[in-house]
Design a protein around this motif. Structure first.
Motif, PDB file in Angstrom:
ATOM      1  N   MET A  25      30.182   5.555  41.043  1.00  0.00           N
ATOM      2  CA  MET A  25      29.556   6.841  41.302  1.00  0.00           C
ATOM      3  C   MET A  25      28.814   7.290  40.034  1.00  0.00           C
ATOM      4  N   ALA A  26      27.544   7.606  40.190  1.00  0.00           N
ATOM      5  CA  ALA A  26      26.728   8.041  39.063  1.00  0.00           C
ATOM      6  C   ALA A  26      27.027   9.512  38.743  1.00  0.00           C
ATOM      7  N   VAL A  27      27.081   9.812  37.468  1.00  0.00           N
ATOM      8  CA  VAL A  27      27.316  11.180  37.021  1.00  0.00           C
ATOM      9  C   VAL A  27      25.960  11.799  36.692  1.00  0.00           C
ATOM     10  N   ASN A  28      25.727  12.997  37.222  1.00  0.00           N
ATOM     11  CA  ASN A  28      24.484  13.687  36.911  1.00  0.00           C
ATOM     12  C   ASN A  28      24.771  14.757  35.860  1.00  0.00           C
ATOM     13  N   LEU A  29      24.328  14.485  34.635  1.00  0.00           N
ATOM     14  CA  LEU A  29      24.576  15.418  33.537  1.00  0.00           C
ATOM     15  C   LEU A  29      23.906  16.760  33.778  1.00  0.00           C
ATOM     16  N   TYR A  30      22.768  16.743  34.463  1.00  0.00           N
ATOM     17  CA  TYR A  30      22.052  18.001  34.705  1.00  0.00           C
ATOM     18  C   TYR A  30      22.822  18.900  35.664  1.00  0.00           C
ATOM     19  N   ASP A  31      23.495  18.300  36.641  1.00  0.00           N
ATOM     20  CA  ASP A  31      24.320  19.117  37.543  1.00  0.00           C
ATOM     21  C   ASP A  31      25.408  19.834  36.749  1.00  0.00           C
ATOM     22  N   ALA A  32      26.031  19.111  35.825  1.00  0.00           N
ATOM     23  CA  ALA A  32      27.079  19.712  34.992  1.00  0.00           C
ATOM     24  C   ALA A  32      26.491  20.815  34.109  1.00  0.00           C
ATOM     25  N   ALA A  33      25.288  20.586  33.569  1.00  0.00           N
ATOM     26  CA  ALA A  33      24.647  21.593  32.715  1.00  0.00           C
ATOM     27  C   ALA A  33      24.332  22.856  33.510  1.00  0.00           C
ATOM     28  N   TYR A  34      23.815  22.698  34.731  1.00  0.00           N
ATOM     29  CA  TYR A  34      23.506  23.866  35.553  1.00  0.00           C
ATOM     30  C   TYR A  34      24.777  24.607  35.970  1.00  0.00           C
ATOM     31  N   GLU A  35      25.850  23.868  36.158  1.00  0.00           N
ATOM     32  CA  GLU A  35      27.137  24.504  36.477  1.00  0.00           C
ATOM     33  C   GLU A  35      27.619  25.309  35.262  1.00  0.00           C
ATOM     34  N   LEU A  36      27.456  24.744  34.087  1.00  0.00           N
ATOM     35  CA  LEU A  36      27.834  25.448  32.866  1.00  0.00           C
ATOM     36  C   LEU A  36      26.991  26.715  32.698  1.00  0.00           C
ATOM     37  N   GLU A  37      25.704  26.624  33.022  1.00  0.00           N
ATOM     38  CA  GLU A  37      24.839  27.808  32.963  1.00  0.00           C
ATOM     39  C   GLU A  37      25.389  28.915  33.859  1.00  0.00           C
ATOM     40  N   LYS A  38      25.779  28.547  35.081  1.00  0.00           N
ATOM     41  CA  LYS A  38      26.334  29.539  36.024  1.00  0.00           C
ATOM     42  C   LYS A  38      27.594  30.185  35.462  1.00  0.00           C
ATOM     43  N   VAL A  39      28.468  29.360  34.892  1.00  0.00           N
ATOM     44  CA  VAL A  39      29.726  29.863  34.336  1.00  0.00           C
ATOM     45  C   VAL A  39      29.455  30.799  33.155  1.00  0.00           C
ATOM     46  N   ILE A  40      28.482  30.449  32.320  1.00  0.00           N
ATOM     47  CA  ILE A  40      28.125  31.319  31.188  1.00  0.00           C
ATOM     48  C   ILE A  40      27.654  32.671  31.709  1.00  0.00           C
ATOM     49  N   ARG A  41      26.796  32.667  32.730  1.00  0.00           N
ATOM     50  CA  ARG A  41      26.285  33.923  33.297  1.00  0.00           C
ATOM     51  C   ARG A  41      27.407  34.789  33.883  1.00  0.00           C
ATOM     52  N   GLN A  42      28.496  34.149  34.317  1.00  0.00           N
ATOM     53  CA  GLN A  42      29.611  34.878  34.912  1.00  0.00           C
ATOM     54  C   GLN A  42      30.642  35.318  33.868  1.00  0.00           C
ATOM     55  N   SER A  43      30.482  34.848  32.634  1.00  0.00           N
ATOM     56  CA  SER A  43      31.483  35.143  31.608  1.00  0.00           C
ATOM     57  C   SER A  43      31.424  36.604  31.186  1.00  0.00           C
ATOM     58  N   ASP A  44      32.570  37.129  30.750  1.00  0.00           N
ATOM     59  CA  ASP A  44      32.640  38.500  30.249  1.00  0.00           C
ATOM     60  C   ASP A  44      31.735  38.686  29.037  1.00  0.00           C
ATOM     61  N   GLU A  45      31.669  37.661  28.179  1.00  0.00           N
ATOM     62  CA  GLU A  45      30.860  37.749  26.971  1.00  0.00           C
ATOM     63  C   GLU A  45      29.373  37.906  27.314  1.00  0.00           C
ATOM     64  N   TYR A  46      28.910  37.144  28.288  1.00  0.00           N
ATOM     65  CA  TYR A  46      27.503  37.250  28.689  1.00  0.00           C
ATOM     66  C   TYR A  46      27.238  38.600  29.358  1.00  0.00           C
ATOM     67  N   LYS A  47      28.161  39.026  30.211  1.00  0.00           N
ATOM     68  CA  LYS A  47      27.985  40.319  30.893  1.00  0.00           C
ATOM     69  C   LYS A  47      27.924  41.461  29.881  1.00  0.00           C
ATOM     70  N   GLU A  48      28.759  41.384  28.850  1.00  0.00           N
ATOM     71  CA  GLU A  48      28.754  42.407  27.794  1.00  0.00           C
ATOM     72  C   GLU A  48      27.426  42.365  27.023  1.00  0.00           C
ATOM     73  N   LEU A  49      26.959  41.171  26.709  1.00  0.00           N
ATOM     74  CA  LEU A  49      25.686  41.018  26.009  1.00  0.00           C
ATOM     75  C   LEU A  49      24.545  41.613  26.834  1.00  0.00           C
ATOM     76  N   LYS A  50      24.513  41.307  28.110  1.00  0.00           N
ATOM     77  CA  LYS A  50      23.457  41.823  28.990  1.00  0.00           C
ATOM     78  C   LYS A  50      23.524  43.345  29.072  1.00  0.00           C
ATOM     79  N   LYS A  51      24.743  43.875  29.174  1.00  0.00           N
ATOM     80  CA  LYS A  51      24.924  45.329  29.244  1.00  0.00           C
ATOM     81  C   LYS A  51      24.394  45.997  27.970  1.00  0.00           C
TER      82      LYS A  51
END
Length: 116
Positions: A1-27
């Motif tokens: 099974m091939a691993v798609n690094l970009y899928d993992a990167a986009y998932e990490l982007e989503k998680v960062i956007r959902q993090s308390d730290e990012y939400k506080e920064l945006k606020k």
């Protein structure tokens, strides 16, 4: 099974956007942008910062006058509680991104050894 690094990167982007730290920064960013006085100070600070970074990257000399201007700008933004809170949130987010980068780079460090 091939691993798609970009899928993992986009998932990490989503998680960062959902993090308390990012939400506080945006606020904090929204709070500064909603205040014309704070926004003007912050925009000027960022402009000075980017100009100095650009000069450094191009190997151009930074004058004492530019250093003084940058120091005055830093002092002004640090006196503004809204901008100070934004900068603290930026610093926390930057530390997290740095830690994530260390995790991401671990396989290459193990392969090549730590770069000095």
């Amino acid at each position: 099974m091939a691993v798609n690094l970009y899928d993992a990167a986009y998932e990490l982007e989503k998680v960062i956007r959902q993090s308390d730290e990012y939400k506080e920064l945006k606020k904090m960013y929204d709070v500064v942008n909603a205040d014309p006085s704070a926004k003007g100070l912050f925009d000027n600070f960022r402009h000075i910062q980017m100009n100095l970074q650009q000069k450094q990257m191009m190997g151009q000399e930074i004058t004492q006058e530019e250093v003084n201007q940058a120091q005055k700008s830093v002092a002004l933004v640090q006196q503004n509680p809204k901008i100070a809170s934004l900068m603290q949130a930026e610093q926390r987010m930057g530390m997290i991104i740095g830690e994530l980068n260390q995790v991401i780079m671990k396989p290459l460090e193990e392969l090549y050894g730590k770069m000095q």
